[in-house]
Design a protein around this motif. Structure first.
Motif: not given
Length: 234
Positions: A60-88
């Motif tokens: 609707g005209e008088n409502k906004s998306l919570p937290g501002g515009p969605l950048l889906p590729w950045l959202s995916e990156a944020q959900q993967l924080l902490g993903t790391k290589e396996v040593l060896g």
């Protein structure tokens, strides 16, 4: 905040009679498909991106998306924080799956994977976006999408070792101070994390071509740096 915005979109789509799948805060293919169906019905640009016009149609005209515009590729990156290589000799199967999904021959996570990380985040959430011919090559991302000034969500390309070496690093802009950019990327200290990279190493900022309806996203994000500069992301 990213998952909260996605859940809000998923709930709004359901309320309008469209089925994005489980309300899970993940910008997946079913949510993208439901968004496109909604856009088609409403006579909007059918790009699967929740830009300003789609936000108005959903909320609707008088409502906004919570937290501002969605950048889906950045959202995916944020959900993967902490993903790391396996040593060896072992490899993280999550990282290998990114390569499989992109149909890339990838021998293991000891090979620099910053470009693979960016490629996964873009391809998983922007299904119509054309990736560079070799997403593993960080400097190949200089040719991706459209040029843009550094801003939230921009794909940022840097040189590594030297400007003429051909080696580079790529990640997502999340902020800056006077001398450095705060980058969310992969293969930073062998994991997905935030790091600060000197502006002296900056080459280009790029924006997904199929996200033109977002209008370039939010402007620059000023921050106070409390971390040393990154010197090598291999």
């Amino acid at each position: 905040m990213a998952s909260e915005r996605i859940r809000a979109i998923q709930n709004a789509l359901i309320a309008k009679g469209f089925l994005p799948g489980e309300v899970d805060g993940i910008w997946g293919r079913r949510t993208i498909a439901a968004t496109k169906e909604f856009q088609k019905k409403m006579g909007l640009e059918v790009d699967g991106i929740v830009g300003p016009n789609t936000i108005i149609a959903l909320f609707g005209e008088n409502k906004s998306l919570p937290g501002g515009p969605l950048l889906p590729w950045l959202s995916e990156a944020q959900q993967l924080l902490g993903t790391k290589e396996v040593l060896g000799k072992r490899n993280n199967p999550v990282i290998l799956d990114w390569a499989d999904d992109l149909d890339i021959h990838y021998s293991g996570d000891e090979v620099p994977w910053c470009g693979l990380f960016v490629g996964h985040c873009v391809a998983a959430t922007m299904v119509d976006e054309v990736l560079p011919s070799n997403p593993l090559g960080a400097r190949q991302w200089e040719k991706f999408g459209d040029p843009i000034e550094p801003r939230l969500g921009a794909i940022m390309v840097f040189w590594r070792i030297s400007k003429t070496s051909g080696f580079g690093h790529v990640g997502f802009y999340t902020g800056e101070d006077e001398t450095a950019f705060r980058i969310l990327g992969g293969n930073q200290s062998d994991k997905v994390c935030f790091t600060w990279i000197s502006k002296d190493r900056f080459l280009k900022a790029r924006w997904p071509r199929t996200a033109a309806s977002l209008g370039g996203g939010q402007a620059i994000v000023k921050m106070n740096r409390a971390q040393d500069l990154s010197s090598n992301e291999a």
